[in-house]
Design an enzyme around this catalytic site. Sequence first.
Site, short mmCIF file in Angstrom:
data_model
loop_
_atom_site.label_atom_id
_atom_site.label_comp_id
_atom_site.label_asym_id
_atom_site.label_seq_id
_atom_site.Cartn_x
_atom_site.Cartn_y
_atom_site.Cartn_z
N ASP A 6 0.88 -1.17 0.00
CA ASP A 6 0.00 0.00 0.00
C ASP A 6 0.91 1.21 0.00
O ASP A 6 1.76 1.35 0.87
CB ASP A 6 -0.87 0.03 1.26
CG ASP A 6 -1.96 -1.04 1.21
OD1 ASP A 6 -2.28 -1.51 0.10
OD2 ASP A 6 -2.48 -1.39 2.27
N ASP A 125 -13.34 -3.99 -1.16
CA ASP A 125 -13.13 -3.76 0.27
C ASP A 125 -14.45 -4.06 0.97
O ASP A 125 -15.47 -3.43 0.68
CB ASP A 125 -12.70 -2.31 0.51
CG ASP A 125 -11.40 -1.97 -0.20
OD1 ASP A 125 -10.62 -2.91 -0.45
OD2 ASP A 125 -11.17 -0.80 -0.52
#
Lengths: 254, 206
Positions: A6, A125
Amino acid sequence: MIACLDVRDGKLAKSVKFVNTKDIGDPVAKAREYYDDGLDELVFYDITASSQKRKIMLGVVEEVAEQVFIPLSVGGGIRSVNDATDLRLAGAEKINVNSAAVRRPALISECANAIGSQNVVLSMDILKSTKDRTTPSGYRIIIDGGRTDEGLDALEWALMGEQLGAGELVVNSIDADGTLDGYELGLTRMLSDAVRIPVVASGGAGNPHHLFEVLTEGRADAALVASLVHYGTYKVSQLKHFLASNSVKVRMSW
Amino acid sequence: MLAIVDYDAGNLRSVQRACAEVGVTSTVTSIPNRIRDAERVIFPGVGAAGPAMRSIQHSGMDSALVDVFDSGRPLLGICMGLQICLDYSEEDDTPTLGIVSGKVLKFNLNDPRLKIPHMGWNNVRVVRDHPVMRSIEECSEFYFVHAYYPRPMQADHVVAVSAYEREFCSAVGFKNFVGTQFHPEKSGRAGLELLERFVEWDGHLA
């Protein structure tokens, strides 16, 4: 074995349940380290690209692609076929769509037509919620990096994404993210059983056994790791050796 | 100079970057005469056979590739680049270059759990000695993404095989042409070693 980087403002970051994000290093150096240690694929997300309405850092992708000769899967802020082809030229194999595809599902089919279904990944997500009429599966999709709830059921969205031409699903559990308590097996298995495309489990790995669990009981085709390797708790090769010794098929020569 | 054929199939820079990693500078070009002048040529590729073939015909790259082959200089086809060097592809019913005789066929699998395209890491087993493939160890795995596979007419043009339900040809060798169905540029060290062998190869089979 897939490692997830990330990236926020060009730096490697890691969150817990999508908040408390901390900078933890240089993504290019980490990518190279994991590659040298036998990683099979690298996923690279620009975690602030979508919410800040800016394009992903193509430069960082290029830098990683210059050093890492395994498939590179990139996401964050992809809103058009142009965004996807820019990233492909920068060196990405697969393109991950997420928030923009929820807002405009045709993005999935447009990307599939342009770069082939096999290179289009639907990244989801997912947050656990109560089962009700809008969320029959008991899991819902949250977009904009955990910020926006569009009231979309996770199972319905996975099936629709497959129909629209996604070639792979990444199942990110927000509840499990960064907890080190293990992948969310129920969620992963529900989605793996529902679709025919490969499912990559993400979120929650805290020890090698968690990987084993999600690849067997959770029926995931691949497992994504982040915290587990970013903090040096385990090495990529160690995790692969553990899986191989437990009869999970993994690439063992690199 | 090593030339990489540009025919708008994308992802050419990964091949260029992998060549740079093994210490070879290359030029990515869509100009046929640059291909003809090159010391050795890599013909990479992704995408579908029909559009890819039309694109190389349009640019005149088709005859340049045949000229490179006829001149005896080393020519490496990767994935679609390999497939286009056979006679014919079932994909889009496409007549192709015919540098190696044989066809490109679609996977026809019985097991419904096996997905098409065949995608991911898979074993490559060398079945015939070849200078470019000598780096491949017993259990080397390479990265694949394809829905069609090559079937050379002559069995001795099959250099390596892999299995996806059934065995299929995953590398082809004929004179100074060598082709891989997998992507050496995305296959880690094993792939880079293969590219290193290719950039040192003189085009002879001995």
